[in-house]
Design a protein around this motif. Structure first.
Motif, short mmCIF file in Angstrom:
data_model
loop_
_atom_site.label_atom_id
_atom_site.label_comp_id
_atom_site.label_asym_id
_atom_site.label_seq_id
_atom_site.Cartn_x
_atom_site.Cartn_y
_atom_site.Cartn_z
N VAL A 1 0.84 -1.20 0.00
CA VAL A 1 0.00 0.00 0.00
C VAL A 1 0.88 1.25 0.00
CG1 VAL A 1 -1.61 1.37 1.38
CG2 VAL A 1 -2.01 -1.08 1.06
N ALA A 2 1.92 1.27 0.82
CA ALA A 2 2.79 2.45 0.90
C ALA A 2 3.47 2.73 -0.45
CB ALA A 2 3.84 2.25 1.98
N HIS A 3 3.93 1.68 -1.11
CA HIS A 3 4.55 1.87 -2.43
C HIS A 3 3.52 2.39 -3.44
CE1 HIS A 3 8.69 0.55 -1.96
NE2 HIS A 3 8.27 -0.43 -1.18
N ASP A 4 2.29 1.91 -3.33
CA ASP A 4 1.26 2.38 -4.25
C ASP A 4 0.90 3.83 -3.99
OD1 ASP A 4 -0.50 1.50 -6.46
OD2 ASP A 4 -2.11 2.04 -5.06
N MET A 5 0.86 4.23 -2.72
CA MET A 5 0.65 5.64 -2.40
C MET A 5 1.73 6.50 -3.05
SD MET A 5 -0.32 5.88 1.62
CE MET A 5 -1.79 5.13 2.32
N PHE B 1 -8.92 0.82 8.60
CA PHE B 1 -9.19 -0.11 7.49
C PHE B 1 -9.42 -1.53 7.98
CE2 PHE B 1 -4.57 0.35 7.87
CZ PHE B 1 -4.18 -0.97 8.07
N GLY B 2 -9.47 -1.74 9.29
CA GLY B 2 -9.72 -3.07 9.82
C GLY B 2 -9.99 -3.02 11.31
N HIS C 1 -8.55 9.72 1.33
CA HIS C 1 -9.13 9.60 -0.01
C HIS C 1 -8.49 8.43 -0.76
CE1 HIS C 1 -11.47 13.09 0.60
NE2 HIS C 1 -10.57 14.00 0.31
N TYR C 2 -7.16 8.30 -0.63
CA TYR C 2 -6.49 7.17 -1.27
C TYR C 2 -7.09 5.85 -0.78
CZ TYR C 2 -3.21 3.45 -2.12
OH TYR C 2 -2.67 2.23 -2.48
N LEU C 3 -7.24 5.71 0.54
CA LEU C 3 -7.76 4.47 1.10
C LEU C 3 -9.19 4.20 0.64
CD1 LEU C 3 -6.36 4.58 4.74
CD2 LEU C 3 -5.80 2.91 2.95
N ASP C 4 -10.02 5.23 0.60
CA ASP C 4 -11.39 5.05 0.12
C ASP C 4 -11.41 4.49 -1.29
OD1 ASP C 4 -12.48 5.97 2.47
OD2 ASP C 4 -12.81 8.01 1.75
N ILE C 5 -10.58 5.05 -2.16
CA ILE C 5 -10.53 4.57 -3.54
C ILE C 5 -9.96 3.16 -3.61
CG2 ILE C 5 -9.47 4.96 -5.80
CD1 ILE C 5 -9.53 8.00 -5.10
N HIS D 1 -12.29 0.42 -2.67
CA HIS D 1 -13.47 0.23 -3.50
C HIS D 1 -13.15 -0.18 -4.93
CE1 HIS D 1 -15.44 2.42 -0.17
NE2 HIS D 1 -16.54 1.81 -0.59
N ASP D 2 -11.92 0.05 -5.37
CA ASP D 2 -11.60 -0.33 -6.75
C ASP D 2 -10.82 -1.64 -6.84
OD1 ASP D 2 -8.97 0.25 -6.04
OD2 ASP D 2 -8.71 1.91 -7.43
N GLY D 3 -10.66 -2.33 -5.71
CA GLY D 3 -9.98 -3.63 -5.71
C GLY D 3 -8.50 -3.58 -5.42
N THR D 4 -7.92 -2.38 -5.32
CA THR D 4 -6.47 -2.27 -5.10
C THR D 4 -6.07 -2.90 -3.77
OG1 THR D 4 -6.32 -0.26 -6.45
CG2 THR D 4 -4.54 -0.66 -4.88
#
Length: 263
Positions: free
Chosen positions: A70-74, A123-124, A243-247, A250-253
């Motif tokens: 997740v951090a790398h994707d951010m 997130f959990g 906002h990143y986490l919300d997306i 919801h988009d499967g990432t």
């Protein structure tokens, strides 16, 4: 008449005092870690590397885990590189304040940590529960059963696991083991009877060690939420991460990163 003159004198004196006083200080700009990250081209990520499935650093120094992905994707979304900064549970808050923009890796929201930092959207949901050798699972269903003379509960120093164990156990023996990556082998090898940790970790570790069983992970002793640690007072950066986490959720990432570890 003299009272009129006296009153006029007070007004003039006040006006002079106001004119001579220093101007009020200029308002300080709001913290903006997001612009700092973009400016330096680097997202500095604190993580312990010892809490699978969220974070893991192997013997060669390679990092993996759900939160590491997740951090790398951010960082990719921001157009910067992610630099993972090693820390420990005992030094997490100090290292985060001094060296990092975000901390990840199964971090639990606590009131103590919230005094020094912001958190992202949770997130959990998690909580503390035992993991033990499968033949002993029936013995350790309650805290009363665990808190008995002769019972050995192993802890990794500095985190919420140790804090919960020391608050809950007064008669059992608490055994410290400094390496959370090998701590579960202590139970397998008979050096400890159990460990109380987050239910998510007990489930994952039980899959790695068939000899171990989580004890009622669906009904842990405590309630906690998992989130990312963020700089205190920086609402703009907190909103971007949320906002990143919300997306991503919801988009499967997020599920794509998680499925590699927990299916």
């Amino acid at each position: 008449m003299r009272w009129v003159k006296f009153g006029i004198g007070l007004v003039v004196a006040a006006a002079v005092a106001v004119g001579c006083s220093a101007p009020p200080p200029a308002p300080q700009p709001a913290p903006n870690r997001l612009q700092d990250v973009l400016g330096r081209g680097e997202l500095r990520v604190c993580s312990t590397g010892d809490y699978r499935p969220f974070t893991y650093r192997d013997a060669a120094g390679a990092w993996s885990g759900i939160d590491i992905d997740v951090a790398h994707d951010m960082a990719r979304e921001l157009g910067v590189r992610a630099t993972i900064v090693p820390t420990t549970w005992k030094t997490l808050m100090d290292d985060f304040a001094a060296r990092c923009d975000i901390a990840v890796g199964g971090v639990s929201i606590t009131l103590e940590r919230a005094q020094r930092a912001f958190f992202s959207t949770p997130f959990g949901v998690d909580g503390k529960t035992p993991i033990t050798r499968c033949e002993n699972a029936a013995r350790f269903q309650t805290l009363e059963q665990i808190d008995q003379p002769g019972v050995r509960a192993v802890v990794n120093p500095g985190g919420t696991n140790e804090k919960f164990a020391r608050q809950s156990l007064k008669r059992a023996t608490i055994v410290e083991h400094p390496d959370n990556n090998t701590i579960f082998q202590q139970i397998v090898d008979g050096h400890a009877d159990l460990m109380m940790t987050d239910a998510s970790e007990t489930r994952w570790q039980a899959r790695q060690h068939p000899e171990l069983c989580p004890v009622h992970p669906e009904q842990p002793f405590t309630f906690a939420e998992k989130a990312y640690l963020l700089p205190q007072g920086d609402v703009a950066f907190q909103q971007w991460v949320n906002h990143y986490l919300d997306i991503a959720r919801h988009d499967g990432t997020y599920q794509r990163f998680a499925s590699a570890w927990i299916g």
